[in-house]
Design a protein around this motif. Structure first.
Motif, short mmCIF file in Angstrom:
data_model
loop_
_atom_site.label_atom_id
_atom_site.label_comp_id
_atom_site.label_asym_id
_atom_site.label_seq_id
_atom_site.Cartn_x
_atom_site.Cartn_y
_atom_site.Cartn_z
N ALA A 77 0.82 -1.22 0.00
CA ALA A 77 0.00 0.00 0.00
C ALA A 77 0.85 1.27 0.00
N GLU A 78 2.13 1.14 0.38
CA GLU A 78 3.02 2.31 0.44
C GLU A 78 3.60 2.67 -0.93
N ILE A 79 3.45 1.77 -1.90
CA ILE A 79 4.13 1.96 -3.19
C ILE A 79 3.66 3.21 -3.91
N GLU A 80 2.34 3.38 -4.04
CA GLU A 80 1.81 4.48 -4.84
C GLU A 80 2.31 5.83 -4.37
N ASN A 81 2.18 6.11 -3.07
CA ASN A 81 2.62 7.41 -2.55
C ASN A 81 4.13 7.59 -2.68
N ALA A 82 4.87 6.51 -2.46
CA ALA A 82 6.33 6.59 -2.55
C ALA A 82 6.77 6.95 -3.97
N VAL A 83 6.11 6.33 -4.97
CA VAL A 83 6.44 6.62 -6.38
C VAL A 83 6.04 8.06 -6.73
N LEU A 84 4.85 8.48 -6.29
CA LEU A 84 4.39 9.84 -6.57
C LEU A 84 5.32 10.89 -5.97
N ASN A 85 5.77 10.65 -4.74
CA ASN A 85 6.69 11.59 -4.09
C ASN A 85 8.02 11.66 -4.85
N ALA A 86 8.52 10.49 -5.28
CA ALA A 86 9.78 10.46 -6.03
C ALA A 86 9.64 11.20 -7.35
N GLN A 87 8.51 11.01 -8.04
CA GLN A 87 8.26 11.70 -9.30
C GLN A 87 8.20 13.21 -9.10
N THR A 88 7.61 13.64 -8.00
CA THR A 88 7.53 15.08 -7.72
C THR A 88 8.91 15.67 -7.51
#
Length: 554
Positions: free
Chosen positions: A87-98
Motif C-alpha cells: 500500500a506504500e508503493i503508490e505514494n512513494a512513487v508519486l513523491n519520487a516523481q515530484t
C-alpha cells in the motif's frame, strides 16, 4: 517458469532449472544496472510503453522461497526508502516523481528503481516508461508530447530492448501511438510484444477482432500478443490483494465464452504474461551477452586511454610541479623523436609520418614540383605534430598555447631554408655535369636496351641523331635520379630532422624559462572530467568482473 497461477504444479526439475539458469540471467542485468553501467552500456531490458508515469521506473520483482514476508525498496538519485507494505508503493512513487519531475505534470529522464521481494511475484525486471500525452493539460509543458516521445524512443531504439506495447483491447490497436513508435524503431516486430488490457470493456460483437489480434492475425508481431485484466478501481477501493486479484482475473477469462480459448492457449492472465516476459527477457539476455561483452571491453579501453591522456593531475608541491613539467615535456619530446626516427607509436595512427612522407617523395620521380612537396608534405607533418601535442598537453591549455608558437615559427623558418636549397639545386642543374664513369655506365645501359628492343627505338635514319638521342636520354636519367634523391633529402633534413630538433630544444627551454605552476594550470572542468572518467572506469571494471564470473559459471 514462474510458480504463480497455473504453474504451481511444476516439477522440482524445472524449479532447479529455473534457479540455475533463469534467476542468474536476470540477476546479472540487475547487478549491472545497480552498478550504474547503464550510463555507459546498453543493457538488455524489457520496456513498457503505455502506462501513465512521469519518470522511467525500473521495476525489479524477485521471488523469495523462504518465508512470506513482503519487502520493497524505492531508490532514486542516491535516495532510498524502505517499504513495508504494498500500500506504500503508490505514494512513494508519486513523491519520487515530484522530486525528480517537479510539482507539475512534466517528466524527467531520471530513473526510479522499485525492488520488490515476495513469494507471490515472479523474477522479472521491467522498465516502465511514461505514457504518451498528445495535448498538454493543466500545467504540463506545451511540448510534453515531444519530451515523452524522445524519452521513450531513446530507450526502445536500442537493439538490446524488448518493447512491451500496452494497449486497451476496446480501441483500434492500429491507431495507437505506442505501437507506431515501436514499429518505427523495430519495423519487423522482432523486439515488440503487444499486451492488450481492459478485456471487460470490449463491446459486444468485437470479441472476435480481439481474439484475432491476440492470435497475431491482425497486426503481426514476431513476439505476438498477450491479454490481461488488471485490477479495476473497485478492486483497489475494496483493497483486493494480489492473490485475490489474480484469481478474479483467471475466473474472468475461464468464464468468458470468447476469451476462454486465449487462456487455454496460455495467452491470457498476468501470471502467464509474467512467465512469458521472464522467458523472453532471459532469451534476450543470452542473445545479447556477446555484444555486451564486446561493448564493455571497448568502453574500458577508451576510458583508460582518455584517463591516461588527462593524467593524474598536477601535484601541489612546487618542486613536484617542476618534475611533473619535465616529465610531460620529455614524454612529448620522446614522441617527436619517434617521428624523426620513424619509430613512433602507432596506437593513435595506422601509418607512421615517415611512411606517409616517403610516399610523397616517391612522386618526385614523376613530377619534380616543390609546391606539391610544400602543400602535401607540410600538411601531413604539421597535423601529426599538433595531434601529438594535443594528446600530451590536452589538459593544460597554457602549456598547449606556449608550445604552439615554436611549432609554427620553426616550421616556417625551416620551410624557407629548404626552399632556398631547392632553388639552388635547380640553378645548379643548369650546369651540365656528371662523373665520367657514371655517365658512361648509364650510356651503355641505354644503348643495350635499344639494341634489345627496349628503351629508344633504333629507327633514326641518321646515326648522329641516334647517338645524340642516346646521350640526351642518359643525361636526363642521371639528372632525374639526382633530383629524385636530393630534393627529398633536403626536405627531410630541414622539415623533419632540423625542425623537430629545434622544437625539442624549445620545449626543454620551457622547463627553466617559465613558472611551472602557470604552464600546468588546468582548465576548468578537467578535474571534473578526470573524476567522471575514474568513476566510469571503476564501474566498468566491476561490471567486467560480474560478466566474467557469470560467463564462467554458465
Amino acid at each position: 517458469m514462474s510458480q504463480c497461477g497455473s504453474s504451481k504444479g511444476k516439477s522440482s526439475g524445472l524449479n532447479q532449472h529455473y534457479e540455475e539458469k533463469v534467476r542468474p540471467c536476470i540477476d546479472l542485468v540487475d547487478t549491472l544496472r545497480s552498478l550504474g553501467v547503464e550510463k555507459d552500456l546498453n543493457l538488455p531490458a524489457s520496456a513498457v510503453i503505455g502506462i501513465v508515469t512521469r519518470c522511467p521506473l525500473v521495476l525489479k520483482r524477485k521471488k523469495i522461497t523462504k518465508g512470506n514476508n513482503w519487502h520493497g525498496v524505492l531508490s532514486y538519485k542516491k535516495q532510498e526508502k524502505k517499504l513495508k507494505d504494498p500500500a506504500e508503493i503508490e505514494n512513494a512513487v508519486l513523491n519520487a516523481q515530484t522530486i525528480l519531475a517537479g510539482k507539475g505534470e512534466g517528466i524527467s529522464h531520471d530513473m526510479i528503481t522499485l525492488e520488490i521481494q515476495s513469494s507471490d511475484v515472479p523474477d522479472l525486471t521491467l522498465i516502465d516508461l511514461p505514457g504518451i500525452a498528445r495535448i498538454a493539460t493543466g500545467n504540463q509543458p506545451v511540448d510534453i508530447e515531444e519530451q515523452i516521445k524522445g524519452l521513450i524512443e531513446k530507450l526502445i531504439k536500442r537493439q538490446e530492448t524488448i518493447s512491451l506495447v500496452v494497449v486497451p483491447a476496446n480501441i483500434d490497436i492500429a491507431t495507437t501511438e505506442a505501437l507506431r513508435m515501436a514499429s518505427k524503431v523495430d519495423s519487423t516486430g522482432q523486439r515488440t510484444l503487444g499486451i492488450l488490457t481492459k478485456p471487460d470493456l470490449v463491446d459486444k460483437g468485437m470479441e472476435e477482432t480481439v481474439i484475432k489480434t491476440v492470435n497475431n492475425q491482425e497486426i503481426p508481431l514476431k513476439k505476438g500478443y498477450m491479454i490481461v485484466k488488471c485490477r479495476g478501481q473497485q478492486d483497489i477501493n475494496e483493497k483486493l490483494d494480489l492473490v485475490q486479484a489474480l484469481e478474479k482475473e483467471r475466473q474472468f477469462f475461464d468464464g468468458h465464452s470468447h476469451f476462454r480459448s486465449l487462456l487455454e492457449d496460455r495467452k491470457a492472465t498476468i501470471p502467464l504474461l509474467a512467465e512469458r516476459l521472464t522467458k523472453e527477457l532471459v532469451e534476450h539476455i543470452a542473445k545479447t551477452l556477446p555484444q555486451l561483452q564486446k561493448q564493455l571491453q571497448m568502453k574500458l579501453e577508451k576510458t583508460s586511454e582518455d584517463l591516461k591522456t588527462l593524467g593524474d593531475g598536477v601535484p601541489l608541491d612546487e618542486n613536484e610541479k617542476s618534475n611533473f613539467l619535465i616529465m610531460k615535456i620529455r614524454q612529448f619530446n620522446d614522441a617527436l623523436e619517434g617521428v624523426k626516427r620513424a619509430e613512433e607509436d602507432l596506437k593513435t595512427s595506422d601509418t607512421r609520418v615517415f611512411s606517409k612522407i616517403r610516399w610523397e617523395f616517391g612522386k618526385w620521380k614523376l613530377a619534380l614540383d616543390s609546391k606539391a612537396i610544400k602543400s602535401e608534405f607540410l600538411i601531413t607533418l604539421y597535423n601529426d605534430i599538433l595531434h601529438k601535442l594535443n594528446s600530451h598537453f590536452n589538459a593544460f591549455s597554457h602549456l598547449l598555447r606556449a608550445a604552439k608558437d615554436p611549432i609554427e615559427d620553426f616550421l616556417e623558418e625551416q620551410v624557407q631554408k629548404a626552399e632556398e636549397k631547392i632553388h639552388s639545386q635547380f640553378k645548379m642543374e643548369k650546369i651540365v655535369y656528371s662523373q665520367d664513369e657514371l655517365y658512361s655506365s648509364q650510356l651503355n645501359i641505354v644503348k643495350q636496351k635499344s639494341l634489345s628492343g627496349y628503351g629508344l627505338k633504333a629507327s633514326f635514319v641518321n646515326a648522329d641523331v641516334r647517338e645524340m638521342a642516346y646521350h640526351l636520354t642518359s643525361y636526363l636519367k642521371i639528372t632525374c635520379d639526382r633530383l629524385a634523391n636530393q630534393i627529398p633529402l633536403i626536405v627531410q633534413y630541414h622539415m623533419v630532422d632540423q625542425y623537430i630538433s629545434q622544437l625539442q630544444n624549445a620545449m626543454l627551454a620551457m622547463i627553466g624559462g617559465k613558472n611551472p605552476g602557470m604552464l600546468l594550470r588546468e582548465d576548468s572542468g578537467v578535474a571534473l572530467k578526470r573524476k567522471e572518467l575514474k568513476e566510469r572506469l571503476e564501474r566498468l571494471k566491476k561490471a567486467g568482473k560480474v560478466l566474467s564470473k557469470f560467463v564462467h559459471s554458465a
